[in-house]
Every structure is written in structure tokens, then in C-alpha cells.
Design an enzyme around this catalytic site. Sequence first.
Site, PDB file in Angstrom:
ATOM      1  N   ASP A   1      -1.807  10.855  -1.976  1.00 53.93           N
ATOM      2  CA  ASP A   1      -2.147   9.822  -2.958  1.00 53.93           C
ATOM      3  C   ASP A   1      -2.490  10.417  -4.317  1.00 53.93           C
ATOM      4  OD1 ASP A   1      -2.714   8.619  -0.195  1.00 53.93           O
ATOM      5  OD2 ASP A   1      -2.602   6.914  -1.553  1.00 53.93           O
TER       6      ASP A   1
ATOM      7  N   ARG B   1      -7.225  -0.399  -6.824  1.00 50.70           N
ATOM      8  CA  ARG B   1      -7.526   0.654  -5.841  1.00 50.70           C
ATOM      9  C   ARG B   1      -7.708   1.966  -6.617  1.00 50.70           C
ATOM     10  NH1 ARG B   1      -4.190   1.150  -0.450  1.00 50.70           N
ATOM     11  NH2 ARG B   1      -6.095   2.224   0.176  1.00 50.70           N
TER      12      ARG B   1
ATOM     13  N   ARG C   1       0.870  -1.178   0.000  1.00 51.13           N
ATOM     14  CA  ARG C   1       0.000   0.000   0.000  1.00 51.13           C
ATOM     15  C   ARG C   1       0.904   1.223   0.000  1.00 51.13           C
ATOM     16  NH1 ARG C   1       2.377   1.823   3.727  1.00 51.13           N
ATOM     17  NH2 ARG C   1       0.794   3.407   3.894  1.00 51.13           N
ATOM     18  N   GLY C   2       0.269   2.409  -0.054  1.00 46.17           N
ATOM     19  CA  GLY C   2       1.067   3.628  -0.215  1.00 46.17           C
ATOM     20  C   GLY C   2       1.147   3.927  -1.709  1.00 46.17           C
ATOM     21  N   ALA C   3       0.865   5.193  -2.067  1.00 49.43           N
ATOM     22  CA  ALA C   3       0.698   5.526  -3.483  1.00 49.43           C
ATOM     23  C   ALA C   3       1.887   5.113  -4.371  1.00 49.43           C
ATOM     24  CB  ALA C   3       0.412   7.025  -3.607  1.00 49.43           C
TER      25      ALA C   3
ATOM     26  N   ASN D   1      -5.165  12.649   0.768  1.00 48.64           N
ATOM     27  CA  ASN D   1      -4.331  11.733   1.557  1.00 48.64           C
ATOM     28  C   ASN D   1      -5.237  10.975   2.526  1.00 48.64           C
ATOM     29  OD1 ASN D   1      -1.652  10.731   2.195  1.00 48.64           O
ATOM     30  ND2 ASN D   1      -1.857  11.784   4.145  1.00 48.64           N
ATOM     31  N   LYS D   2      -4.636  10.135   3.337  1.00 51.07           N
ATOM     32  CA  LYS D   2      -5.381   9.272   4.259  1.00 51.07           C
ATOM     33  C   LYS D   2      -6.412  10.057   5.054  1.00 51.07           C
ATOM     34  CE  LYS D   2      -5.147   5.746   4.461  1.00 51.07           C
ATOM     35  NZ  LYS D   2      -6.079   4.925   3.668  1.00 51.07           N
TER      36      LYS D   2
ATOM     37  N   GLN E   1      -2.185   2.519  10.015  1.00 54.61           N
ATOM     38  CA  GLN E   1      -0.875   2.524   9.326  1.00 54.61           C
ATOM     39  C   GLN E   1       0.171   3.275  10.141  1.00 54.61           C
ATOM     40  OE1 GLN E   1      -3.810   3.106   7.823  1.00 54.61           O
ATOM     41  NE2 GLN E   1      -3.789   2.549   5.669  1.00 54.61           N
TER      42      GLN E   1
END
Length: 365
Positions: free
Chosen positions: A247, A90, A53-55, A257-258, A206
Site C-alpha cells: 500500500d 483511507r 479496496r486495494g491501493a 501491506n496488510k 480478503q
Amino acid sequence: MNINGQPWKTIWLEPDGSGVGVIDQRVLPHRFEIKKLSTQHDAFDAIRSMVVRGAPLIGVTGAYGLMLALQDDPSDQALDAACQTLNSSRPTAVNLSWALKRVKDRVSLLPPEQRASAAKHEANLIANEDIEMCSAIGDHGLSLFQELLKQREAEKRDEPLNILTHCNAGWLATVDWGTALAPIYKAHRNGINIHVWVDETRPRNQGASLTAYELGQEGISHTVIVDNAGGHLMQHGLVDAVIVGTDRTTRCGDVCNKIGTYLKALAAHDNNIPFYVALPASTIDWSITDGIKEIPIETRNAKEVTHIQGLDHDNSVTMVQLTPSESQGLNPAFDVTPARLITALITERGIVNATEAGLKRIYPH
Ligand code: MRU
């Protein structure tokens, strides 16, 4: 970066040519497990289920996923289908469609028998460039920290530089170094006394599981806080700067972002604390201007809200229920922070205002 003193990357080609290796991020920090991706479907599942995960890392995994697809079937039809499937794994991080397009553009005019090796070459380039970009982001961010330190020296304050971060935008979210955490790693290696407030980042935590793990492995002082504590710490002078990843960033500097990032930006703004966003060029979506209206926000399974994962008394990684069985949950995974709340963007090409003019100055093409 290091795990138990050994250097690791988050993704690699297996030396025997059997596929792609990744660290399974679903079980960190409790277990260190490796997963092998041998088919495009493995790559799709790894992105969708958040093994990776993570862009930036999602983008690199997509690129290797396309390589795996072409090793299996290099036809035009298979190329189109694989791009479409992988891209649907995603929706929010733009790095995925960016990386898939880059590999597709590189291979589509080649004869089928040359496509898999060209895709491998391009995916390797994307992975290596990601490392270089993140390292450069770290260098530029370090210069900001050095400025902050100068101001504090003038005020005769000698406590550590306190940085707050949300989610995981560290090396686990990229191939190496990270985006938001790269300046922190560079600062630590340059002898700066730094301490990180780590937002736990519900629902998937996370921050508590991945950021805390990374920082601990590098010996960086950090404290995990609940997501709601940041505003209080800012009001009491305990945060010198906030730094997060992204992201998807619009051409006008809005940042997705998150979930929860927007609230941190509001609190930082209210307390006159700099709010920085660190990003590589691959995270900019030049086709859109208004982040709130135009960025697709992933809605994930409500079970991530109603339940929580941890280590049980038998040392097994397990899920437990938090809410009454009849309660519903809603799980939007990202939010948008408007550009006006962002002090500056830290990119691999330098530090700029979160505006179209700022971004165009360093990315004129
Ligand atoms: O849902 P995730 O864990 O993929 O979300 C990750 C983030 O929101 C990160 O902050 C973002 O990708 C920037 S990573 C360098």
C-alpha cells in the site's frame, strides 16, 4: 480478468455518462453486485466502506471521484475541498493522494468549464496506465517463476510451483491483472503448473473471499489456509516463494501491506524462502525513508475483529459475533515489513533490490 468466463474490470465509466461503475467487493464471493458512483460522496463512501479496496484501485476511484466533484462544481474552492475530503477516506495507501494530486495538477490551471472533462481524461489515463503497469509486473514476475522452475528441474522435482500470498493483491485490488497475482496469472497462461496458498487474511478475509474467488474464476489451483499456517508450510518445504502487494513503499524499500505481512516475511527469512513484493510506481512514497516511523497505519473498527462475515443458512450475507460481548478488539489494518526482509521488488520497470539505490536505478527522476 474473468468472471464466469466474461472479461471484467473493477471500475469503468458508465456508457450513458451517468457516473462510474464498480464491483461491490464487500459481498464477494457470495454475491456479484455492481454499484454506481454518481457523486464525489459516493466515491468517498465506496473507498471508506471498502466497496472498492486495494491501493491502486483506491487511487483510481479517488481520481474518478474528483471528476464527479468537478462535474458538480468546478470552482477552485470545490476542487480543494474535494481533494481534501477524498484523501481522508483511507490513510495508508499512498496511491490515493498520488492520483488526486495528478488530477488536480492537470486541471487547476484550466478555466472552470474545462476542468471536468480534463479530470475525466486524466482519470482514464491513470486507470489505463494501471492496467499496463500491472501487466508488466506480471511479465517480470513470470521471469522469476521461470528461474525458480529451472532450479527445481535441476533438483528433479516435478510438483507444482507453490506460491504463498497474503491479502488480495489481485485484479480486484487494481483495475485489471493485479500486482502480486499478475505473475501467477501470466504463469498459468504460460502453462506453468502453479498452486497458490491463500492466507485467509483476518479480520476482513480478503484472501479467503477475494483472492480465492479470483483464482477460482481463472481456474488456478489454490488452497485457503489460516493466517498462522504459513510458517509451518514453509518449514516443511511446501512454499517455493512468497509474493505480496503493498500500500506504500518508502524510498528505501520498506513495505507497508496488510496486517500480518511482516510475520510472513519473518517466517520466509527464517526458512530461506524468497519474499517478493509486487508494486507499480504509484505505490512508492518518495518523501519518506522509514516505514515503521513514517507510514500512517489505518486503525479500523474493532467490530471487524470481534465479528466475522459469511453466508448463513438462508443464503444471506451476515455478520456473527466471535468474542465475548465484553471483550475489546484492536484492529490495525496494515504493518510494515523492513526492506532487509525483502528478496526483491517486482515493478513495472523490472526487478530490483529493496533499497534506495535499487529503486533509483529504475526511477532515476
Ligand atoms: O485493506 P485493503 O483490502 O485495501 O488492503 C489491500 C492490501 O493490503 C493489498 O495487499 C495492497 O493494497 C496491495 S494491492 C495491489
